[in-house]
Design an enzyme around this catalytic site. Structure first.
Site, PDB file in Angstrom:
ATOM      1  CD  GLU A 159      -2.323   1.280   2.887  1.00 21.92           C
ATOM      2  OE1 GLU A 159      -2.306   0.243   3.574  1.00 21.92           O
ATOM      3  OE2 GLU A 159      -2.906   2.317   3.236  1.00 21.92           O
ATOM      4  CG  ASP A 194      -0.286   1.768   6.337  1.00 26.45           C
ATOM      5  OD1 ASP A 194       0.830   1.230   6.195  1.00 26.45           O
ATOM      6  OD2 ASP A 194      -0.553   2.922   5.950  1.00 26.45           O
ATOM      7  CG  ASP A 250      -4.537   2.512   8.648  1.00 24.09           C
ATOM      8  OD1 ASP A 250      -4.703   1.683   7.724  1.00 24.09           O
ATOM      9  OD2 ASP A 250      -4.009   3.624   8.473  1.00 24.09           O
ATOM     10  CG  ASP A 282      -7.707   4.642   4.883  1.00 24.03           C
ATOM     11  OD1 ASP A 282      -8.946   4.473   4.847  1.00 24.03           O
ATOM     12  OD2 ASP A 282      -7.141   5.752   4.812  1.00 24.03           O
TER      13      ASP A 282
END
Ligand code: 0RA
Length: 636
Positions: free
Chosen positions: A427, A500, A502, A504
């Site tokens: 990402e 990541d 998180d 997203d």
């Protein structure tokens, strides 16, 4: 579904092989000694109860996950026969439980579950259990017997009298054999729901008694596979209310089909033979596809919905947005293919075709509004397809898919044997940069992806192919997609998604998985796809560095260091790690942990991807709230 009761009895039991081999090579019989194999034990016992249900002599099955990690399967079938088998000088129940491939499953009439790893016999479950208890109600009495690792430790005991019939099996999977004894409720529930859908009216109860996760569900569907389709379409936007249902019965086989159109672009057709999900298709599926194309085109012509000068709709056009279940039951199923999930019986094709030709045409005559909607959807799909074709270079897809020019952003590895190569889908460009620095360039390739890739659940093929990020994934992979997919051309044997930790990151991971699932499902089925596990925290104490990959691990580390000075840093993204840290924690095969993505069941996956990626917001919110902390659909 009701066949005449067989006069099967103790004398008919056939024995093909001894049991000792099973403990020596468990994977040969149940696939693995991991999570899959463990669940397989439960399916094996349930399958026997389902056979009783298919024979019309059982309407209730209960599965209990006990507190002590044993499993109990109860059914009200005929009960395993208890009379002595002269040849072996032991009770039939003991033959069934100690001889491989013994049981009423060979020869005789009635439908039986057998295919893939199914139908290896309850004796396999017995062999792989440290303890097993069987209780049979039959011939007016209750009988008991106990086994340890496949060997009887008591004689069969005749207990109190009873008018009931049925079998209760309780088994303790052997910790010497299984890596981990942790049943996944949701996986079992979805399997049992499926069985209840496929066997109209059958009552199946799943009861979890394990501490802290007590739960009970009852699966029973009066509508059978019509309810199945309703369930699958709950999260989709349907184009017609009435679910199309077609059935037919002959001497040695029967057929049921339920179908409904949605405004989506995917086809979700699931086929079953004797309750086994035939993921590789077969004669029933190809019969259905061919007859559907023909019937819809005929209908469109006769009713002037297709102009004379217009071409016939293709099968692909007609199946766009279709959700369907095809279930056949047959006396002597032949399962072929790599995973033994392809139905081979040639007589089934014609049976399905003639049934669809007659009965679907009849349905459309009687429900012209549905007919119109289906033809319009097909015409719309055909127009989109040809518009896309005209607008672009006709051979675009082909040349794109066959092009050997690798994407510019790809940092490829130097080794060329795919067996040793892995690719990281990363990402963001910045994390991609760190990964390029961190990697071992001999066997690790890096493909940075910019932001959110296209949600393929909401786009037609031409749009999918126009997406730069998706083009990059396709060319890097080398396999092409869809019908042209060929795993032999895979340029890597591990595809590692690195995002990541998180929200997203989770979203991007799901978008990538959705694309892989819809266009390269074989990669998932064959275990090529992994998820990288970057640490969530770094704990520094003096010169020592620790990493924690979960809240629980953080707690353990902090407790261990109690009293000492320490600094805890939370990682929000991959970009916060330098190349060395990224290598050490996430990419180095010697020290990293990877989660393997396994699609336990295509049906669960289809459902989850429609939920997460489809048009309806409410089911998505519910799912995310329920599963916020877990990636429960990927079985690790
Ligand atoms: C052998 C023969 C018959 C049934 C079974 C085994 C049987 C096995 C299991 C395992 C769990 N539940 C079960 N129920 C039945 C046929 C019996 C007959 O024809 O009477």
């Amino acid at each position: 579904m009701c066949l005449k009761k067989s006069d099967y009895d103790a004398k008919d039991i056939t024995v093909l092989e001894g049991l000792s081999a099973v403990r020596r090579r468990p994977s040969m019989y149940i696939g693995s000694t991991g999570s899959r194999g463990l669940h397989h034990l439960i399916y094996e016992v349930i399958d026997n109860s389902i056979d009783e249900a298919m024979a019309g002599v059982c309407d209730h099955i209960m599965v209990v996950l006990n507190q002590d990690n044993s499993v109990t399967v109860v059914d009200n079938g005929r009960g395993i026969p208890v009379k002595k088998v002269e040849k072996y000088n032991m009770s039939a129940v003991q033959v069934v439980l100690t001889k491989l491939h013994a049981g009423g499953k060979f020869g005789g009439d009635g439908y039986k579950v057998s295919g893939g790893l199914h139908g290896v016999g309850v004796s396999v479950v017995n062999a792989l259990s440290e303890k097993l208890h069987v209780e049979v109600r039959r011939d007016g009495h209750v009988y008991h017997q106990e086994y340890v690792r496949g060997e009887p430790v008591t004689k069969i005991q005749k207990g109190e009298s009873t008018k009931n019939h049925g079998t209760v099996i309780t088994f303790y999977p052997d910790p010497e054999i299984f890596e981990d004894i942790d049943y996944k409720y949701e996986i079992l529930a979805s399997r049992m729901r499926e069985m209840a859908f496929l066997n109209k009216g059958l009552n199946i109860v799943l009861l979890d008694r394990r501490d802290g996760q007590e739960k009970k569900e009852v699966f029973q569907f009066k509508g059978g596979i019509v309810d199945f389709v309703k369930y699958l379409c709950e999260k989709k936007d349907i184009l017609h209310k009435k679910i199309i249902y077609i059935s037919n019965k002959a001497q040695d086989h029967e057929l049921e089909i339920a179908m409904q159109y949605t405004n989506g672009y995917m086809e979700s057709i699931f086929s079953f033979a004797n309750n086994i999900n035939t993921t590789e298709g077969g004669t029933h599926l190809s019969g259905f596809r061919g007859a559907l194309t023909r019937t819809i085109n005929d209908y469109a012509r006769t009713n002037n919905l297709l102009k004379e000068k217009e071409d016939n709709l293709t099968g692909e056009d007609i199946r766009e947005g279709l959700t369907a279940i095809i279930s056949v039951k047959l006396k002597d199923p032949q399962f072929e293919g790599q995973t033994k999930t392809k139905l081979g019986n040639s007589e089934i094709k014609g049976f399905v075709e003639s049934t669809i030709n007659a009965k679907l045409a009849e349905f459309l005559e009687e429900n012209p509004s549905v007919g119109k909607v289906i033809v319009s959807k097909g015409i719309e799909a055909a127009r989109a397809r040809s518009a896309a074709k005209k607008a672009r270079d006709l051979t675009r897809k082909k040349s794109l898919l066959e092009s050997s020019a690798l994407p510019g952003k790809l940092a490829d590895c130097s080794v060329s044997d795919p067996q040793f190569c892995e690719i990281f889908l990363v990402e963001g460009d910045s994390a991609g940069g760190s990964a390029k620095q961190a990697r071992d360039r001999r066997f690790q390739a890096i493909l940075p992806l910019k932001g959110k890739i296209l949600n393929v659940e909401k786009a037609r093929l031409n749009k999918v192919l126009n997406s730069v990020e998706i083009q990059a994934i396709i060319t890097a992979m080398g396999t092409s997609i869809d019908e042209e997919f060929d795993i032999k051309n895979a340029r890597y044997s591990k595809i590692i998604i690195m995002t990541d930790a998180d929200v997203d990151g989770a979203h991007i991971r799901t978008l990538i998985l959705t694309f892989l699932y819809r266009y390269m499902p074989q990669l998932l089925e064959q275990g090529y796809v992994y998820i990288a596990q970057p640490p969530l925290y770094q704990i520094k104490s003096g010169k020592e560095l620790f990493y924690a990959y979960s809240e629980k691990e953080l707690k353990t580390v902090v407790e261990k260091l109690k009293g000492a000075k320490m600094e805890v840093q939370q990682y929000k993204g991959l970009g916060e790690m330098d190349a060395e840290q990224l290598w050490e924690t996430t990419m180095n095969p010697e020290t990293r942990t990877l989660l393997k993505v396994e699609i336990e069941d295509a049906l669960i996956a289809d459902d989850i991807f429609s939920t997460l990626m489809g048009n309806k917001v409410e089911p998505r919110r519910e799912f995310i709230e329920k599963n916020a902390k877990e990636v429960s659909f990927i079985d690790v």
